[in-house]
Design an enzyme around this catalytic site. Structure first.
Site, PDB file in Angstrom:
ATOM      1  N   GLU A   1       3.651 -27.939  28.496  1.00  0.00           N
ATOM      2  CA  GLU A   1       3.659 -29.246  27.839  1.00  0.00           C
ATOM      3  C   GLU A   1       2.258 -29.846  27.763  1.00  0.00           C
ATOM      4  OE1 GLU A   1       5.738 -30.965  26.185  1.00  0.00           O
ATOM      5  OE2 GLU A   1       7.564 -29.777  26.467  1.00  0.00           O
TER       6      GLU A   1
ATOM      7  N   GLU B   1       0.479 -27.967  24.979  1.00  0.00           N
ATOM      8  CA  GLU B   1       0.982 -28.288  23.653  1.00  0.00           C
ATOM      9  C   GLU B   1       0.531 -29.677  23.190  1.00  0.00           C
ATOM     10  OE1 GLU B   1       5.132 -25.640  23.639  1.00  0.00           O
ATOM     11  OE2 GLU B   1       5.202 -27.834  23.666  1.00  0.00           O
ATOM     12  N   GLU B   2       0.551 -30.658  24.103  1.00  0.00           N
ATOM     13  CA  GLU B   2       0.263 -32.034  23.704  1.00  0.00           C
ATOM     14  C   GLU B   2      -1.228 -32.347  23.653  1.00  0.00           C
ATOM     15  OE1 GLU B   2       2.440 -34.880  25.968  1.00  0.00           O
ATOM     16  OE2 GLU B   2       4.396 -34.178  25.269  1.00  0.00           O
TER      17      GLU B   2
END
Length: 338
Positions: free
Chosen positions: A218, A221-222
């Protein structure tokens, strides 16, 4: 029984076939009982002994009935589970009325075997059979993108079929660099859209994904930042959060391996490294009892006064795959040495 049927050729006569008639007369002239004649159709007669008529007719009738029974009873292919139930995976299209007959025969068969729960996995292309299953007492258990799972309880007792998955698992990542700056984002959609609130990168754990892996994914990805998992600092359970499901949220500490930010433009409005004090001073954070506890935990960890739970790779009797046990490894080692 059927092996004697070829001998019946001696007993059949036809008005247009004197050879068979002669054979029949010769057979009766040897002192056998008189024959009875039964007309079959318009051109063929059956000439057999009275006693043999009953025996042969009964044999043929029994054999025919057995064959019809085999043809009529069709059962769904199933596999037994470890809890006294069966699982059926339907693959071939079937007419709804025919399917109901097969389903009823199968349930009757499973009842005789003492089976309990019936699980029918219905691919999405056979969704037309849902109505038939529901009318027979099946109910929805869960659905996935390519199939529906319906269940049925056979015994006259309360069902012990377990409910569908009750929790969703989420992660929030506390990532701090050597300058005591924390990695934060502003979301482009969802609950915090347009609020200007800075928060930790968060996300949902995928099916088959470990918590420690999800936290790293995460963040990548962010924000585009590479990191490594350190430990679980805390977790929170809440209820009725997503389609009436409960929610488990794990606050994880990660160590950054890169520092250049490349935000995901679809979900993330902005991302930056922010001094922890500035992040914690946000009015929204100050008003949230939950976030204040999380911040206190992060500060204690920064000061070396708190230890979370590290993932320890281990095996289990329930699966052949490796899994993680999260524990306070430092405290555990100290207890061994003392």
């Amino acid at each position: 029984m059927l092996r004697s049927l070829p001998k019946l050729s001696l007993l059949f006569s036809s008005a247009r076939n004197p050879r068979y008639l002669t054979s029949a007369q010769r057979f009766t002239s040897q002192g056998r009982r008189p024959t009875s004649r039964v007309k079959i159709g318009a051109a063929t007669t059956l000439s057999i002994l009275s006693k043999s008529t009953s025996t042969i007719s009964s044999a043929i009738a029994s054999e025919t009935a057995a064959e019809d029974q085999v043809q009529q009873i069709k059962l769904l292919t199933s596999t037994d589970d470890k809890y006294g139930g069966v699982t059926v995976e339907l693959n071939h299209p079937m007419d709804s009325s025919e399917f109901i007959q097969v389903l009823r025969a199968s349930v009757s068969h499973w009842r005789q075997l003492g089976k309990k729960g019936v699980w029918i996995k219905l691919p999405i292309r056979l969704a037309g059979l849902v109505e038939a299953l529901v009318k027979e007492g099946f109910w929805y258990h869960h659905a996935e993108p390519n199939y529906l799972m319906l269940v049925y309880w056979i015994p006259d007792s309360p069902s012990t079929i377990p409910a569908n998955a009750t929790h969703r698992v989420g992660v929030g990542s506390f990532v701090m660099n050597e300058k005591q700056e924390v990695l934060v984002v502003q979301e482009n959609s969802g609950l915090f859209q347009g609020t200007g609130i800075w928060k930790f990168p968060t996300g949902v754990v995928d099916q088959g994904e470990d918590i420690c892996v999800a936290a790293v994914r995460e963040v990548k990805e962010e924000t585009g930042v590479e990191s490594e998992f350190v430990e679980v600092l805390a977790f929170r359970q809440s209820h009725n959060s997503f389609f009436e499901k409960s929610d488990l949220f794990f606050v994880c500490m990660l160590r950054p391996l890169s520092f250049n930010i490349q935000r995901q433009r679809f979900e993330i409005l902005d991302a930056q490294w922010m001094p922890f004090e500035e992040y914690a001073a946000q009015p929204f954070v100050q008003k949230s009892e939950l976030l204040k506890y999380i911040n206190d935990t992060c500060l204690a960890k920064m000061g070396g006064q708190y230890s979370g739970f590290c993932p320890i790779s281990t095996s289990s009797n329930f699966s052949d795959q490796k899994n993680y046990l999260y524990l306070n490894a430092g405290t555990l080692k100290s207890s061994y040495s003392s």
